[in-house]
Design an enzyme around this catalytic site. Structure first.
Site, mmCIF file in Angstrom:
data_model
loop_
_atom_site.group_PDB
_atom_site.id
_atom_site.type_symbol
_atom_site.label_atom_id
_atom_site.label_comp_id
_atom_site.label_asym_id
_atom_site.label_seq_id
_atom_site.Cartn_x
_atom_site.Cartn_y
_atom_site.Cartn_z
ATOM 1 N N LYS A 114 41.454 33.259 38.072
ATOM 2 C CA LYS A 114 40.971 33.801 36.559
ATOM 3 C C LYS A 114 41.634 32.743 35.340
ATOM 4 O O LYS A 114 42.060 33.080 34.746
ATOM 5 C CB LYS A 114 41.886 34.957 36.288
ATOM 6 C CG LYS A 114 41.376 35.992 34.514
ATOM 7 C CD LYS A 114 40.041 36.161 34.781
ATOM 8 C CE LYS A 114 39.729 37.106 33.617
ATOM 9 N NZ LYS A 114 38.629 37.105 33.401
ATOM 10 N N ASP A 126 39.274 45.473 49.066
ATOM 11 C CA ASP A 126 38.400 46.663 49.393
ATOM 12 C C ASP A 126 36.950 46.620 49.453
ATOM 13 O O ASP A 126 35.642 47.372 50.000
ATOM 14 C CB ASP A 126 38.934 47.918 48.584
ATOM 15 C CG ASP A 126 40.304 48.444 49.668
ATOM 16 O OD1 ASP A 126 40.845 47.699 49.881
ATOM 17 O OD2 ASP A 126 40.695 49.544 48.363
ATOM 18 N N ASP A 143 36.394 37.984 38.034
ATOM 19 C CA ASP A 143 35.274 39.251 37.967
ATOM 20 C C ASP A 143 33.729 38.734 37.743
ATOM 21 O O ASP A 143 33.284 39.960 38.272
ATOM 22 C CB ASP A 143 35.247 39.453 36.146
ATOM 23 C CG ASP A 143 35.395 37.960 35.163
ATOM 24 O OD1 ASP A 143 35.358 36.983 35.792
ATOM 25 O OD2 ASP A 143 35.052 38.197 34.179
ATOM 26 N N ASP A 190 43.168 41.696 46.700
ATOM 27 C CA ASP A 190 43.602 43.123 47.767
ATOM 28 C C ASP A 190 43.029 44.113 46.672
ATOM 29 O O ASP A 190 42.195 44.398 47.718
ATOM 30 C CB ASP A 190 44.697 44.223 46.810
ATOM 31 C CG ASP A 190 44.885 45.311 47.349
ATOM 32 O OD1 ASP A 190 44.575 45.678 48.471
ATOM 33 O OD2 ASP A 190 45.422 46.074 46.074
ATOM 34 N N TYR A 248 52.797 41.118 43.387
ATOM 35 C CA TYR A 248 53.478 42.090 44.177
ATOM 36 C C TYR A 248 55.375 41.677 44.323
ATOM 37 O O TYR A 248 55.493 42.448 45.012
ATOM 38 C CB TYR A 248 52.447 41.703 45.766
ATOM 39 C CG TYR A 248 51.962 42.070 45.963
ATOM 40 C CD1 TYR A 248 50.408 42.734 44.891
ATOM 41 C CD2 TYR A 248 51.740 43.265 46.544
ATOM 42 C CE1 TYR A 248 49.267 42.894 45.854
ATOM 43 C CE2 TYR A 248 50.820 44.628 46.621
ATOM 44 C CZ TYR A 248 49.753 43.960 46.294
ATOM 45 O OH TYR A 248 48.411 44.604 46.705
#
Ligand code: IPM
Ligand code: MG
Length: 357
Positions: free
Chosen positions: A192, A252, A224, A248, A142
């Site tokens: 990751k 959700d 994942d 982020d 970001y």
């Protein structure tokens, strides 16, 4: 107590939901003898329209001079075609960074009266669903350097970078471990590390922190796999700590599996008690101005403000209990409406919760 709150109503349904949350806060003030003093400031699309900038300096100054910030939502189709650094979202990223709010706390919990709205099978939620995502908020992709270029052959190329430094990882680990200690004592650090260098550093710092804090049960989870485990067996998670972009996305997903996106509050915190509190949903321009929005996520954000920034746990409980009682009595805004329930508007929902505080 006297508390100064900077209020950013924002765009879309922002003004409606924030108005309801302020009603509830005023009632808390009356009942418990506090005085909440509001200063409204502009950010997002409305700030672009009024001043040309999504985050006017005056907004930053007012927020910095306040005890906390209450935010509705920003953005909408009207401003979608602006360049990246002039979009309403830039205001949100800018305020997070200007206030140094590096930790974003997003609880995802199944509200018992709304359990039927949860899209997961009952056998999966039978073990409960009550987790918190601790998302790093002012680092990574970001805020990394980015560029878009066109070379001499006309090939367009875009680059985003994802930088992380050790101290940024360490301070977010502290938030996650402290949170776990007040809950069920478990932290999953999500990365990751099988691909990314930033994740390998993340993991190294996380392990070092975990070794110093053996009272917390610690586990690494690849992002994942985490996305998959959230729908397979969400009960295994207590606190999930992760970098900005992964957080982020996972937050959700986590809120959706509770079945009530319109119910989930969030807190963004830094080193001081100044925090920014906002619902995790967006500005819903399609229903803006129609008194249809669900104000509960914003009202619960105010409860988080009382708990985390003002050290008023009894007052926070009063709001959360009022929300539960209104839901138990079957009152629903459109987004959480189901057969046999009583439909109410945004302001009616706000009034009901206010009355029960
Ligand atoms: C969120 C939002 C923001 C983010 C957008 C609006 C910039 O999705 O708060 O999760 O990506 O952080
Ligand atoms: Mg998001």
């Amino acid at each position: 107590m006297n508390k100064k709150i900077a209020v950013i109503k924002g765009d879309g349904i922002g003004p409606e939901i924030v108005t309801e949350a302020m009603k509830v806060l005023d009632r808390i003030g009356e009942k418990f003898g506090h005085n909440f003093e509001y200063t409204e400031v502009l950010m997002g699309g409305c700030a672009i329209d009024a001043t040309g900038s999504p985050l006017p300096q005056e907004t930053i100054d007012t927020c910095l001079a306040s005890d906390s910030v209450l935010l509705g939502a920003v953005g909408g189709p009207k401003w979608d075609n602006l360049a990246g650094n002039q979009r309403p979202e830039k205001g949100l990223l800018g305020i997070r960074s200007a206030l140094k709010l590096f930790a974003n706390i997003r609880p995802a919990k199944l509200f018992q009266p709304l359990a039927s709205a949860c899209p997961l099978k009952e056998e999966i939620t039978a073990n409960g669903l009550d987790l918190v995502i601790v998302r790093e908020l002012i680092g990574g992709a970001y805020f990394g350097e980015r560029s878009t270029t066109t070379d001499e052959n006309g090939v367009e190329k875009a680059v985003d970078t994802m930088p992380y430094s050790d101290f940024e990882i360490e301070r977010i680990m502290k938030v996650a471990f402290d949170m776990a200690r007040k809950r069920r004592g478990k932290v999953n650090s999500v990365d990751k590390a099988n691909v990314l260098d930033t994740s390998r550093l993340w993991r190294k710092i996380a392990h070092r922190y975990a070794e110093l804090n053996p009272d917390i049960q610690f586990e690494d989870t690849l992002v994942d796999n985490c996305a998959m485990q959230l729908v397979r067996n969400p009960a295994q998670f207590d606190v999930i700590v992760t970098e900005n972009l992964f957080g982020d996305i996972l937050s959700d997903e986590a809120s959706m599996i509770t079945g009530s996106l319109g119910m989930i509050p969030s807190a963004s915190l830094g080193e001081t008690s100044l925090g920014l509190y906002e619902p995790i949903h967006g500005s819903a321009p399609d229903i803006a101005g129609q008194n249809k929005a669900n104000p509960i996520a914003t009202i619960l954000s105010v409860a988080m403000m009382l708990r985390y920034s003002f050290d008023m746990p009894t007052e926070a409980d009063a709001i959360e209990n009022a929300v539960n009682s209104v839901l138990e009595d079957g009152y629903r805004t459109g987004d959480i409406m189901s057969d046999g329930m009583k439909f109410v508007t945004c302001s009616e929902m706000g009034n009901l919760i206010t009355e029960r505080v």
